[in-house]
Design a protein around this motif. Structure first.
Motif, PDB file in Angstrom:
ATOM      1  N   UNK A   1      40.217   7.755  16.629  1.00 36.30           N
ATOM      2  CA  UNK A   1      41.568   8.075  16.176  1.00 36.30           C
ATOM      3  C   UNK A   1      42.301   9.004  17.139  1.00 36.30           C
ATOM      4  N   UNK A   2      41.692   9.269  18.296  1.00 40.15           N
ATOM      5  CA  UNK A   2      42.352  10.058  19.326  1.00 40.15           C
ATOM      6  C   UNK A   2      42.017  11.532  19.342  1.00 40.15           C
ATOM      7  N   UNK A   3      41.082  11.962  18.519  1.00 37.41           N
ATOM      8  CA  UNK A   3      40.729  13.377  18.496  1.00 37.41           C
ATOM      9  C   UNK A   3      39.862  13.729  19.714  1.00 37.41           C
ATOM     10  N   UNK A   4      40.048  14.958  20.191  1.00 43.39           N
ATOM     11  CA  UNK A   4      39.243  15.460  21.303  1.00 43.39           C
ATOM     12  C   UNK A   4      38.184  16.406  20.747  1.00 43.39           C
ATOM     13  N   UNK A   5      37.063  16.506  21.456  1.00 43.73           N
ATOM     14  CA  UNK A   5      36.004  17.380  20.979  1.00 43.73           C
ATOM     15  C   UNK A   5      35.218  17.962  22.148  1.00 43.73           C
ATOM     16  N   UNK A   6      34.759  19.182  21.947  1.00 40.46           N
ATOM     17  CA  UNK A   6      33.891  19.860  22.910  1.00 40.46           C
ATOM     18  C   UNK A   6      32.796  20.556  22.112  1.00 40.46           C
ATOM     19  N   UNK A   7      31.569  20.366  22.548  1.00 43.67           N
ATOM     20  CA  UNK A   7      30.441  21.078  21.951  1.00 43.67           C
ATOM     21  C   UNK A   7      30.349  22.452  22.611  1.00 43.67           C
ATOM     22  N   UNK A   8      30.333  23.500  21.786  1.00 42.98           N
ATOM     23  CA  UNK A   8      30.115  24.864  22.267  1.00 42.98           C
ATOM     24  C   UNK A   8      28.805  25.354  21.666  1.00 42.98           C
ATOM     25  N   UNK A   9      27.790  25.457  22.486  1.00 42.29           N
ATOM     26  CA  UNK A   9      26.464  25.799  21.993  1.00 42.29           C
ATOM     27  C   UNK A   9      25.925  27.041  22.671  1.00 42.29           C
ATOM     28  N   UNK A  10      25.167  27.835  21.930  1.00 41.63           N
ATOM     29  CA  UNK A  10      24.492  28.991  22.498  1.00 41.63           C
ATOM     30  C   UNK A  10      23.073  28.656  22.951  1.00 41.63           C
ATOM     31  N   UNK A  11      22.735  27.390  23.012  1.00 42.16           N
ATOM     32  CA  UNK A  11      21.431  26.980  23.537  1.00 42.16           C
ATOM     33  C   UNK A  11      21.416  27.193  25.045  1.00 42.16           C
ATOM     34  N   UNK A  12      20.545  28.063  25.535  1.00 46.32           N
ATOM     35  CA  UNK A  12      20.535  28.420  26.955  1.00 46.32           C
ATOM     36  C   UNK A  12      19.176  28.244  27.615  1.00 46.32           C
ATOM     37  N   UNK A  13      18.207  27.691  26.899  1.00 48.91           N
ATOM     38  CA  UNK A  13      16.874  27.538  27.478  1.00 48.91           C
ATOM     39  C   UNK A  13      16.841  26.506  28.598  1.00 48.91           C
ATOM     40  N   UNK A  14      17.746  25.529  28.522  1.00 48.85           N
ATOM     41  CA  UNK A  14      17.698  24.413  29.470  1.00 48.85           C
ATOM     42  C   UNK A  14      19.080  24.191  30.074  1.00 48.85           C
ATOM     43  N   UNK A  15      19.154  23.609  31.266  1.00 49.74           N
ATOM     44  CA  UNK A  15      20.462  23.300  31.865  1.00 49.74           C
ATOM     45  C   UNK A  15      21.286  22.414  30.935  1.00 49.74           C
ATOM     46  N   UNK A  16      22.592  22.550  31.020  1.00 51.90           N
ATOM     47  CA  UNK A  16      23.480  21.842  30.104  1.00 51.90           C
ATOM     48  C   UNK A  16      23.327  20.329  30.225  1.00 51.90           C
ATOM     49  N   UNK A  17      23.023  19.831  31.422  1.00 50.59           N
ATOM     50  CA  UNK A  17      22.793  18.397  31.574  1.00 50.59           C
ATOM     51  C   UNK A  17      21.673  17.894  30.687  1.00 50.59           C
ATOM     52  N   UNK A  18      20.653  18.717  30.481  1.00 48.65           N
ATOM     53  CA  UNK A  18      19.563  18.323  29.591  1.00 48.65           C
ATOM     54  C   UNK A  18      20.017  18.311  28.137  1.00 48.65           C
ATOM     55  N   UNK A  19      20.944  19.184  27.787  1.00 44.29           N
ATOM     56  CA  UNK A  19      21.502  19.166  26.427  1.00 44.29           C
ATOM     57  C   UNK A  19      22.308  17.889  26.200  1.00 44.29           C
ATOM     58  N   UNK A  20      23.115  17.502  27.196  1.00 42.64           N
ATOM     59  CA  UNK A  20      23.890  16.261  27.084  1.00 42.64           C
ATOM     60  C   UNK A  20      22.943  15.085  26.849  1.00 42.64           C
ATOM     61  N   UNK A  21      21.849  15.040  27.608  1.00 48.07           N
ATOM     62  CA  UNK A  21      20.877  13.952  27.453  1.00 48.07           C
ATOM     63  C   UNK A  21      20.247  13.986  26.058  1.00 48.07           C
ATOM     64  N   UNK A  22      19.972  15.181  25.551  1.00 43.41           N
ATOM     65  CA  UNK A  22      19.397  15.297  24.209  1.00 43.41           C
ATOM     66  C   UNK A  22      20.360  14.752  23.163  1.00 43.41           C
ATOM     67  N   UNK A  23      21.636  15.129  23.251  1.00 45.49           N
ATOM     68  CA  UNK A  23      22.599  14.658  22.255  1.00 45.49           C
ATOM     69  C   UNK A  23      22.737  13.138  22.316  1.00 45.49           C
ATOM     70  N   UNK A  24      22.659  12.597  23.507  1.00 45.76           N
ATOM     71  CA  UNK A  24      22.737  11.129  23.627  1.00 45.76           C
ATOM     72  C   UNK A  24      21.527  10.469  22.983  1.00 45.76           C
ATOM     73  N   UNK A  25      20.352  11.080  23.137  1.00 42.24           N
ATOM     74  CA  UNK A  25      19.167  10.529  22.466  1.00 42.24           C
ATOM     75  C   UNK A  25      19.337  10.545  20.948  1.00 42.24           C
ATOM     76  N   UNK A  26      20.081  11.520  20.455  1.00 43.77           N
ATOM     77  CA  UNK A  26      20.317  11.621  19.011  1.00 43.77           C
ATOM     78  C   UNK A  26      21.431  10.694  18.529  1.00 43.77           C
ATOM     79  N   UNK A  27      22.105  10.020  19.478  1.00 44.55           N
ATOM     80  CA  UNK A  27      23.134   9.054  19.106  1.00 44.55           C
ATOM     81  C   UNK A  27      24.553   9.470  19.422  1.00 44.55           C
TER      82      UNK A  27
END
Length: 303
Positions: free
Chosen positions: A76-102
């Motif tokens: 519907x045209x909405x924009x979104x940004x994930x703001x997370x305090x997860x800092x154990x791993x590089x952000x690229x690994x977080x992106x990959x994790x979220x993609x694994x979750x769908x």
């Protein structure tokens, strides 16, 4: 460090005990309007800033229905940004994790507190950093003269010119005592890449780096510097990526009063508190909202 027996009331009290070290919110109180899910907010907001734990996932599990709701909001045209305090791993690994979750977040739609810490380090002289980090986690993206993982060996605590607290997986009370003793003997900078005190997991809460940073502040001469929600750095990064937007059409969605709601107030955007998952799952947040005076604009039954 796991704390499965920690209750939401106890976790809330831990945050309240360190309010003096958190940003002071403007005198704005939300109406706490009840809403079933994110779909109910679609008509009022163009941009959704999303916490991860308690909104997208609990531990390694996606919260049911959220993948589909976000897909509909995006269509519907909405924009979104994930703001997370997860800092154990590089952000690229977080992106990959979220993609694994769908989830289908692009790389530039995820900002972590680790990103904010990295930006701060880029403007400082290189140091030998002692790093709180889970064993095996990558430090390749972190700048420094040397990066010394903190474990049971005493040498890195003595050799470090400062300390980075990124992830508390594997951290022990004995290591904490060693860190505090090192700071008491020789005060050095402490930069905290994850200001969370707790995080919701499948089996209860885990204790996060923010908790250990505050213990250092209580017991040593050092005043830690925090990066991530509720501090303004990650919000500044988000608005830099978003460009010109109407902040009255932006909402922060999270499950924590002291990170997500307070952070939204500091950033000048609306706040929606998830009550059915994450921090407040199974518990009425009303008494905590009144005690903290951190009233969100919306109470979401689910994300």
């Amino acid at each position: 460090m796991d704390a499965p027996d920690l209750t939401p009331a106890e976790a809330f009290a831990a945050y309240e005990s360190v309010r003096s070290r958190l940003p002071a919110p403007p005198p704005v109180a939300g109406a706490c309007r009840a809403a079933a899910s994110l779909d109910a907010l679609a008509g009022q907001f163009d941009v959704f800033l999303l916490d991860a734990f308690g909104v997208l996932n609990i531990g390694e599990t996606a919260i049911p229905g959220v993948v589909e709701r976000l897909r509909g909001l995006r269509a519907s045209g909405k924009r979104m940004i994930v703001l997370t305090n997860a800092a154990s791993f590089p952000t690229g690994e977080l992106v990959a994790k979220y993609r694994r979750l769908g989830y289908d977040f692009a790389a530039d739609e995820v900002i972590s507190s680790r990103d904010a810490l990295r930006a701060a380090l880029a403007g400082q002289a290189a140091r030998r950093w002692g790093v709180m980090i889970p064993e095996g986690a990558s430090l390749a993206d972190i700048p420094g003269k040397a990066l010394l993982p903190l474990g049971d060996d005493a040498a890195p605590y003595a050799e470090a010119e400062g300390f980075l607290l990124l992830g508390s997986g594997g951290w022990t009370l004995a290591r904490q005592a060693r860190l505090e003793a090192a700071l008491a003997r020789d005060p050095r900078p402490v930069l905290v890449g994850n200001p969370d005190i707790v995080a919701p997991r499948e089996a209860g809460f885990t204790i996060e780096p923010g908790r250990f940073a505050h213990l250092c502040a209580d017991r040593t001469p050092v005043v830690p510097r925090f990066y991530g929600k509720p501090f303004p750095d990650v919000y500044a990064m988000a608005f830099e990526r978003l460009g010109q937007v109407d902040r009255s059409r932006v909402v922060m969605v999270g499950d924590s009063l002291h990170t997500d709601v307070l952070g939204a107030r500091v950033a000048g955007v609306a706040a929606a508190l998830v009550t059915g998952w994450g921090f407040w799952s199974g518990v009425d947040p009303g008494p905590a909202i009144r005690a903290s005076r951190l009233a969100p604009d919306f109470l979401l039954e689910r994300p």
